[in-house]
Every structure is written in structure tokens, then in C-alpha cells.
Write a protein that holds these residues in place. Structure first.
Motif, PDB file in Angstrom:
ATOM      1  N   ARG A  27       0.872  -1.173   0.000  1.00  0.00           N
ATOM      2  CA  ARG A  27       0.000   0.000   0.000  1.00  0.00           C
ATOM      3  C   ARG A  27       0.913   1.227   0.000  1.00  0.00           C
ATOM      4  O   ARG A  27       1.597   1.520   0.984  1.00  0.00           O
ATOM      5  CB  ARG A  27      -0.924   0.008   1.223  1.00  0.00           C
ATOM      6  CG  ARG A  27      -1.981   1.103   1.123  1.00  0.00           C
ATOM      7  CD  ARG A  27      -2.993   1.060   2.255  1.00  0.00           C
ATOM      8  NE  ARG A  27      -2.346   1.325   3.548  1.00  0.00           N
ATOM      9  CZ  ARG A  27      -2.296   0.467   4.553  1.00  0.00           C
ATOM     10  NH1 ARG A  27      -2.854  -0.721   4.454  1.00  0.00           N
ATOM     11  NH2 ARG A  27      -1.699   0.794   5.683  1.00  0.00           N
ATOM     12  N   PHE A  28       0.942   1.916  -1.132  1.00  0.00           N
ATOM     13  CA  PHE A  28       1.854   3.037  -1.319  1.00  0.00           C
ATOM     14  C   PHE A  28       1.334   4.306  -0.653  1.00  0.00           C
ATOM     15  O   PHE A  28       0.124   4.472  -0.462  1.00  0.00           O
ATOM     16  CB  PHE A  28       2.080   3.298  -2.811  1.00  0.00           C
ATOM     17  CG  PHE A  28       2.979   2.285  -3.453  1.00  0.00           C
ATOM     18  CD1 PHE A  28       4.356   2.449  -3.412  1.00  0.00           C
ATOM     19  CD2 PHE A  28       2.468   1.168  -4.087  1.00  0.00           C
ATOM     20  CE1 PHE A  28       5.205   1.524  -3.992  1.00  0.00           C
ATOM     21  CE2 PHE A  28       3.297   0.228  -4.667  1.00  0.00           C
ATOM     22  CZ  PHE A  28       4.667   0.407  -4.618  1.00  0.00           C
ATOM     23  N   SER A  29       2.253   5.197  -0.356  1.00  0.00           N
ATOM     24  CA  SER A  29       1.920   6.474   0.281  1.00  0.00           C
ATOM     25  C   SER A  29       1.285   7.457  -0.695  1.00  0.00           C
ATOM     26  O   SER A  29       0.741   8.473  -0.272  1.00  0.00           O
ATOM     27  CB  SER A  29       3.180   7.099   0.894  1.00  0.00           C
ATOM     28  OG  SER A  29       4.184   7.274  -0.097  1.00  0.00           O
ATOM     29  N   GLU A  34       0.320  10.645  -9.344  1.00  0.00           N
ATOM     30  CA  GLU A  34       1.437  11.034  -8.468  1.00  0.00           C
ATOM     31  C   GLU A  34       2.323   9.821  -8.167  1.00  0.00           C
ATOM     32  O   GLU A  34       3.553   9.923  -8.180  1.00  0.00           O
ATOM     33  CB  GLU A  34       0.903  11.633  -7.170  1.00  0.00           C
ATOM     34  CG  GLU A  34       1.985  12.274  -6.335  1.00  0.00           C
ATOM     35  CD  GLU A  34       1.427  13.022  -5.139  1.00  0.00           C
ATOM     36  OE1 GLU A  34       2.231  13.333  -4.249  1.00  0.00           O
ATOM     37  OE2 GLU A  34       0.211  13.286  -5.094  1.00  0.00           O
ATOM     38  N   LEU A  35       1.717   8.666  -7.934  1.00  0.00           N
ATOM     39  CA  LEU A  35       2.493   7.442  -7.706  1.00  0.00           C
ATOM     40  C   LEU A  35       3.272   7.060  -8.966  1.00  0.00           C
ATOM     41  O   LEU A  35       4.471   6.782  -8.902  1.00  0.00           O
ATOM     42  CB  LEU A  35       1.573   6.287  -7.298  1.00  0.00           C
ATOM     43  CG  LEU A  35       2.236   4.913  -7.212  1.00  0.00           C
ATOM     44  CD1 LEU A  35       3.356   4.901  -6.177  1.00  0.00           C
ATOM     45  CD2 LEU A  35       1.198   3.846  -6.926  1.00  0.00           C
ATOM     46  N   ASP A  37       4.258   8.964 -11.441  1.00  0.00           N
ATOM     47  CA  ASP A  37       5.340   9.937 -11.652  1.00  0.00           C
ATOM     48  C   ASP A  37       6.536   9.646 -10.754  1.00  0.00           C
ATOM     49  O   ASP A  37       7.684   9.684 -11.191  1.00  0.00           O
ATOM     50  CB  ASP A  37       4.846  11.366 -11.395  1.00  0.00           C
ATOM     51  CG  ASP A  37       3.905  11.866 -12.475  1.00  0.00           C
ATOM     52  OD1 ASP A  37       3.871  11.255 -13.571  1.00  0.00           O
ATOM     53  OD2 ASP A  37       3.197  12.864 -12.225  1.00  0.00           O
ATOM     54  N   ARG A  38       6.281   9.343  -9.499  1.00  0.00           N
ATOM     55  CA  ARG A  38       7.378   9.053  -8.567  1.00  0.00           C
ATOM     56  C   ARG A  38       8.097   7.759  -8.942  1.00  0.00           C
ATOM     57  O   ARG A  38       9.316   7.669  -8.859  1.00  0.00           O
ATOM     58  CB  ARG A  38       6.862   8.995  -7.134  1.00  0.00           C
ATOM     59  CG  ARG A  38       6.495  10.365  -6.609  1.00  0.00           C
ATOM     60  CD  ARG A  38       5.814  10.284  -5.252  1.00  0.00           C
ATOM     61  NE  ARG A  38       5.263  11.575  -4.902  1.00  0.00           N
ATOM     62  CZ  ARG A  38       5.887  12.485  -4.185  1.00  0.00           C
ATOM     63  NH1 ARG A  38       7.099  12.258  -3.732  1.00  0.00           N
ATOM     64  NH2 ARG A  38       5.321  13.630  -3.918  1.00  0.00           N
ATOM     65  N   LEU A  39       7.342   6.745  -9.345  1.00  0.00           N
ATOM     66  CA  LEU A  39       7.960   5.486  -9.759  1.00  0.00           C
ATOM     67  C   LEU A  39       8.835   5.685 -10.997  1.00  0.00           C
ATOM     68  O   LEU A  39       9.925   5.117 -11.090  1.00  0.00           O
ATOM     69  CB  LEU A  39       6.890   4.424 -10.031  1.00  0.00           C
ATOM     70  CG  LEU A  39       6.168   3.889  -8.802  1.00  0.00           C
ATOM     71  CD1 LEU A  39       5.026   2.974  -9.215  1.00  0.00           C
ATOM     72  CD2 LEU A  39       7.127   3.180  -7.859  1.00  0.00           C
ATOM     73  N   TYR A  40       8.381   6.493 -11.944  1.00  0.00           N
ATOM     74  CA  TYR A  40       9.181   6.773 -13.138  1.00  0.00           C
ATOM     75  C   TYR A  40      10.478   7.498 -12.789  1.00  0.00           C
ATOM     76  O   TYR A  40      11.505   7.249 -13.386  1.00  0.00           O
ATOM     77  CB  TYR A  40       8.371   7.602 -14.153  1.00  0.00           C
ATOM     78  CG  TYR A  40       7.625   6.747 -15.133  1.00  0.00           C
ATOM     79  CD1 TYR A  40       8.206   6.349 -16.328  1.00  0.00           C
ATOM     80  CD2 TYR A  40       6.330   6.327 -14.871  1.00  0.00           C
ATOM     81  CE1 TYR A  40       7.527   5.560 -17.227  1.00  0.00           C
ATOM     82  CE2 TYR A  40       5.644   5.537 -15.765  1.00  0.00           C
ATOM     83  CZ  TYR A  40       6.244   5.156 -16.939  1.00  0.00           C
ATOM     84  OH  TYR A  40       5.571   4.365 -17.821  1.00  0.00           O
ATOM     85  N   ARG A  41      10.407   8.409 -11.815  1.00  0.00           N
ATOM     86  CA  ARG A  41      11.618   9.146 -11.424  1.00  0.00           C
ATOM     87  C   ARG A  41      12.603   8.261 -10.666  1.00  0.00           C
ATOM     88  O   ARG A  41      13.812   8.394 -10.812  1.00  0.00           O
ATOM     89  CB  ARG A  41      11.246  10.355 -10.565  1.00  0.00           C
ATOM     90  CG  ARG A  41      10.707  11.520 -11.368  1.00  0.00           C
ATOM     91  CD  ARG A  41      10.736  12.801 -10.549  1.00  0.00           C
ATOM     92  NE  ARG A  41       9.972  12.698  -9.318  1.00  0.00           N
ATOM     93  CZ  ARG A  41       8.717  13.115  -9.169  1.00  0.00           C
ATOM     94  NH1 ARG A  41       8.077  13.660 -10.161  1.00  0.00           N
ATOM     95  NH2 ARG A  41       8.108  13.006  -8.007  1.00  0.00           N
ATOM     96  N   LEU A  42      12.101   7.342  -9.856  1.00  0.00           N
ATOM     97  CA  LEU A  42      12.957   6.508  -9.010  1.00  0.00           C
ATOM     98  C   LEU A  42      13.416   5.212  -9.672  1.00  0.00           C
ATOM     99  O   LEU A  42      14.492   4.716  -9.387  1.00  0.00           O
ATOM    100  CB  LEU A  42      12.219   6.135  -7.721  1.00  0.00           C
ATOM    101  CG  LEU A  42      12.010   7.254  -6.718  1.00  0.00           C
ATOM    102  CD1 LEU A  42      11.026   6.831  -5.650  1.00  0.00           C
ATOM    103  CD2 LEU A  42      13.336   7.638  -6.099  1.00  0.00           C
ATOM    104  N   GLY A  43      12.586   4.660 -10.516  1.00  0.00           N
ATOM    105  CA  GLY A  43      12.824   3.317 -11.034  1.00  0.00           C
ATOM    106  C   GLY A  43      13.785   3.252 -12.211  1.00  0.00           C
ATOM    107  O   GLY A  43      14.128   4.261 -12.821  1.00  0.00           O
TER     108      GLY A  43
END
Length: 109
Positions: A27-29, A34-35, A37-43
Motif C-alpha cells: 500500500r503506497f503512500s 502522483e504514484l 510519476d514518482r515510480l518513473y523518477r525513481l525506477g
């Protein structure tokens, strides 16, 4: 248990999947775009041994992909450029659209 991914993204580890015991639910924050976008930036995309150089993230998508979600490179579809698809259409060859989201394999280095 909580996992910190960075850039203010975390997930709480939930229950195991009843059908696939090695798969745990998270269960993501964040949710929605928004999730994503963050996954694309981090992954980082999965890179195979036969790929000798780093490709831009866009290179891991086929030209006809429009729904994100796959965890692996669609290598079988990489040969299809827009030019190739138009050539096939001109020759009377129809195409069908499908969504294929592959999951993470158990391949370990």
C-alpha cells in the motif's frame, strides 16, 4: 513493515497474495498519477545482458504502447516502427490492439 523508496515515497507491506505466495501486496503512500510519476523518477527498467548500452526510458516502449504498467521491455515488439506498421496497413494487413503487462520474473544475477 514499511519500505522507504526515496523522494517521499513509501509503502506498507501487506498480506501475501493467496494465489502467488511469493508475491506481497503493498500500500503506497501516493496513488494515481502522483504514484506513477514518482515510480518513473525513481525506477530503472530491467536491462538484459544482451543490451550493451543504456537506453533512454522511451526506448523501452513500443511506438504503439499507450498504457503504462509492464515491468519488462517488450522486446518482441521493438521491431515495429510507425513506418513498418503503416507499410503493413498499406499492404492490407490488419492489426489488433492488446494490453500485455508482464510482471517481474524470478531471474536473479
Amino acid at each position: 513493515m514499511q519500505i522507504q523508496f526515496g523522494q517521499n515515497l513509501s509503502a506498507v507491506v501487506g498480506d501475501r497474495d493467496s494465489r502467488i505466495p511469493r508475491l506481497w501486496k503493498l500500500r503506497f503512500s501516493h496513488a494515481g498519477t502522483e504514484l506513477i510519476d514518482r515510480l518513473y523518477r525513481l525506477g530503472q527498467p530491467i536491462r538484459y545482458d544482451y543490451v550493451s548500452e543504456q537506453w533512454a526510458l522511451d526506448e523501452y516502449q513500443t511506438v504503439y504502447a499507450n498504457v503504462p504498467g509492464s515491468a519488462e521491455m517488450p522486446s518482441a515488439g521493438r521491431a515495429f516502427t510507425w513506418q513498418r506498421l503503416f507499410e503493413l496497413k498499406r499492404q492490407g494487413i490488419d492489426t489488433a490492439h492488446i494490453i500485455l503487462h508482464t510482471g517481474l520474473s524470478s531471474y536473479a544475477r
